[in-house]
Write an enzyme that holds these catalytic residues in place. Structure first.
Site, mmCIF file in Angstrom:
data_model
loop_
_atom_site.group_PDB
_atom_site.id
_atom_site.type_symbol
_atom_site.label_atom_id
_atom_site.label_comp_id
_atom_site.label_asym_id
_atom_site.label_seq_id
_atom_site.Cartn_x
_atom_site.Cartn_y
_atom_site.Cartn_z
ATOM 1 N N ARG A 14 -9.074 -0.283 3.789
ATOM 2 C CA ARG A 14 -7.898 0.701 3.274
ATOM 3 C C ARG A 14 -6.635 -0.038 2.931
ATOM 4 O O ARG A 14 -5.754 0.626 2.383
ATOM 5 C CB ARG A 14 -7.820 1.716 4.158
ATOM 6 N N LYS A 47 0.715 -1.107 -0.087
ATOM 7 C CA LYS A 47 -0.018 -0.004 0.134
ATOM 8 C C LYS A 47 1.123 1.111 -0.010
ATOM 9 O O LYS A 47 0.581 2.381 -0.776
ATOM 10 C CB LYS A 47 -1.017 0.014 1.122
ATOM 11 N N ASN A 48 1.810 1.356 0.956
ATOM 12 C CA ASN A 48 2.551 2.512 1.047
ATOM 13 C C ASN A 48 3.546 2.774 0.085
ATOM 14 O O ASN A 48 4.116 3.872 -0.317
ATOM 15 C CB ASN A 48 3.111 2.709 2.452
ATOM 16 N N CYS A 97 -5.121 8.485 8.609
ATOM 17 C CA CYS A 97 -5.752 7.827 10.134
ATOM 18 C C CYS A 97 -5.408 8.780 11.121
ATOM 19 O O CYS A 97 -4.491 9.384 10.957
ATOM 20 C CB CYS A 97 -5.178 6.422 10.519
ATOM 21 N N ARG A 119 0.095 14.653 12.825
ATOM 22 C CA ARG A 119 0.662 14.448 11.263
ATOM 23 C C ARG A 119 0.576 15.827 10.580
ATOM 24 O O ARG A 119 0.080 15.730 9.443
ATOM 25 C CB ARG A 119 -0.362 13.359 10.710
ATOM 26 N N PRO A 120 1.504 16.877 11.110
ATOM 27 C CA PRO A 120 1.703 17.896 10.396
ATOM 28 C C PRO A 120 2.412 17.725 8.869
ATOM 29 O O PRO A 120 2.879 16.678 8.561
ATOM 30 C CB PRO A 120 2.576 18.700 11.186
ATOM 31 N N ASP A 140 3.868 0.691 12.021
ATOM 32 C CA ASP A 140 2.445 0.028 11.665
ATOM 33 C C ASP A 140 2.204 -1.546 11.963
ATOM 34 O O ASP A 140 1.278 -1.900 11.882
ATOM 35 C CB ASP A 140 2.413 -0.176 9.990
#
Ligand code: EPU
Length: 417
Positions: free
Chosen positions: A396, A22-23, A116, A121-122, A304
């Site tokens: 997802r 996915k990533n 998520c 998460r900037p 993860d």
């Protein structure tokens, strides 16, 4: 809402084949539009995050053709338009389009990315890179308007080895003028996969996989063929599952080196693993010992896999601790694991697990992708029936999860209520 109903404590036997990462895929797809020519990606996972990126491409008038695991992206007729909030807020990776549109058109307009809710998460590190290359950034109500007369390579040090900022740097610097040197880059295998594809497209990137990466900008990039690397997090999740309920459960199409930190920990606590060149065979073992883990960037223990690993630690004898160093809010699975019979306490970024506890079926709720995976593993180990609410999170990141688990003997059903 999607829900999962799972009958637990059934030994799982057979083979689970791991799909594309996915990533990796979510970075490769936005990078494809750097060229005006067609790119074909194979081994693309069939997950909802990819559907959202495909929708974004189509919104930008890019032709997208999907067929059994492959995706053909043809940007010949592409137009640069503001990416609206309803596309950008559905996943974190939407902000890779910030880099690819800025690189290609010297101008991009899009809303803050989603993802998520596992921490704040900037995106400051990406913006720092864009500024260093000469871009001007205006922001109003989460809409970012970014433009540059010219993008010129620069030497930049990230404040932390951010995966997203490293991806965006590779993408934007590939079409900038001159040389960009990125220090303190993320070293994840997905970064190497992206650099490999960009180099096939004609980019000149060296050092991906190390902390310093050099990118020599090119005037134009071409299309290419690229096979997405296997998903190390999907692989790790199923290997942990094997340690819970595996009876000769084989996980294949993996690169064991990509999950070395997990495999080492599993062997330390007594897991029964047979590690082959591109597969792992795992058997459940009820005599596992507690341990301590700490999440880190690659090659450390991946954040993860932290939540799925906590599920394994519930059954381990003794006291385990889990330190989450990457995200401040990645323990939302814990109250539900406790409801199922675990004994876990959380203080700031550290969880303490007192084992060995038995799990029982309950109604629980997924709050994010990997929390959903953690609860799914708990449900497959627990005595009795578990219902997982908000199960859409799993789709997802885990392709064909119902089929893959049913094929090895799990009793699992996805319903819409
Ligand atoms: N960070 C900043 N500023 C930035 C970027 C990051 O402060 O500009 C902080 C984040 O808040 C976080 C840390 O740095 O605390 C690491 O963030 P990073 O940028 O590395 O993560 P990401 O790119 O947002 C990707 C994966 C995540 C995975 C992390 C870490 C994608 C689309 N997402 O996120 O995957 O957890 O790297 O490996 O590639 C998942 O698959 O479930 C998932 C969340």
């Amino acid at each position: 809402m999607k829900i999962l109903e799972i009958e637990g404590n059934i030994p799982l036997t057979g083979t689970i084949r791991i799909g594309g990462a996915k990533n990796s895929a979510v970075a490769l797809i936005p990078a494809c539009i750097l060229s005006d020519n067609k790119t074909t990606l194979t081994n693309v996972p069939d997950i909802t995050d990819i559907e959202v990126l495909s929708e974004t491409l189509e919104y930008l008038n890019v032709s997208v053709t999907r067929a059994s695991g492959s995706i053909i992206i043809d940007p010949k007729q592409m137009v640069n338009k503001t990416i609206p909030d309803e596309l950008s807020n559905r996943l974190r990776a939407s902000y890779y389009f910030m880099a690819s549109l800025l690189a290609k058109y010297k101008k991009v307009s899009m809303y803050f990315p989603g993802g998520c809710k596992i921490g704040s998460r900037p995106i400051d590190q990406t913006l720092k890179v864009f500024r260093a290359l000469g871009a001007t950034i205006e922001e109003e109500n989460c809409l970012f308007n970014i433009h540059a007369d010219e993008l010129i390579g620069s030497e930049i040090t990230l404040d932390m080895p951010s995966v997203g900022a490293t991806v965006n740097t590779l993408i934007v610097a590939s079409l900038a003028k001159g040389e960009t040197i990125l220090h303190n880059a993320a070293r994840e295998p997905e970064i190497v996969d992206l650099a490999t594809m960009l180099n096939k497209m004609g980019a000149k990137i060296t050092g991906a996989g190390n902390s310093t990466i050099k990118i020599v900008g090119q005037e134009k990039l071409d299309g290419c063929f690229h096979d997405v690397m296997p998903d190390r997090i999907e692989a790790g999740t199923y290997i942990i599952l094997g340690a819970l309920v595996g009876n000769y459960l084989r996980i294949e199409n993996i690169i064991p080196e990509h999950i070395q930190a997990l495999l080492d920990k599993m062997q330390d606590i007594g897991c029964d693993l047979e590690i082959n060149q591109d597969s792992v065979v795992v058997n459940a073992n009820d005599n596992l010992m507690a341990t301590d883990i700490e999440t880190q960037g690659y090659p450390g223990f991946p954040t993860d896999l932290q939540q799925p690993f906590v599920t394994l630690l519930i059954g381990c004898r003794g006291k385990s601790t889990v330190m989450e160093n990457i995200y401040e809010n990645r323990f939302m699975n814990i109250p539900y694991l406790n409801k199922m019979g675990a004994n876990i306490s959380v203080k700031e970024r550290c969880a303490t697990i007192l084992g060995a506890n038995k799990l029982h079926g309950e109604e629980v709720e997924a709050t994010d992708l990997r929390a959903a995976a953690s609860l799914l593993l708990a449900a497959l180990k627990a005595q009795g029936k578990t219902t997982i609410l908000n199960a859409g999170y799993l789709l997802r990141g885990y392709e064909e999860i119902i089929e893959k688990l049913s094929n090895v003997g799990a009793k699992i059903e996805l319903k819409e209520i």
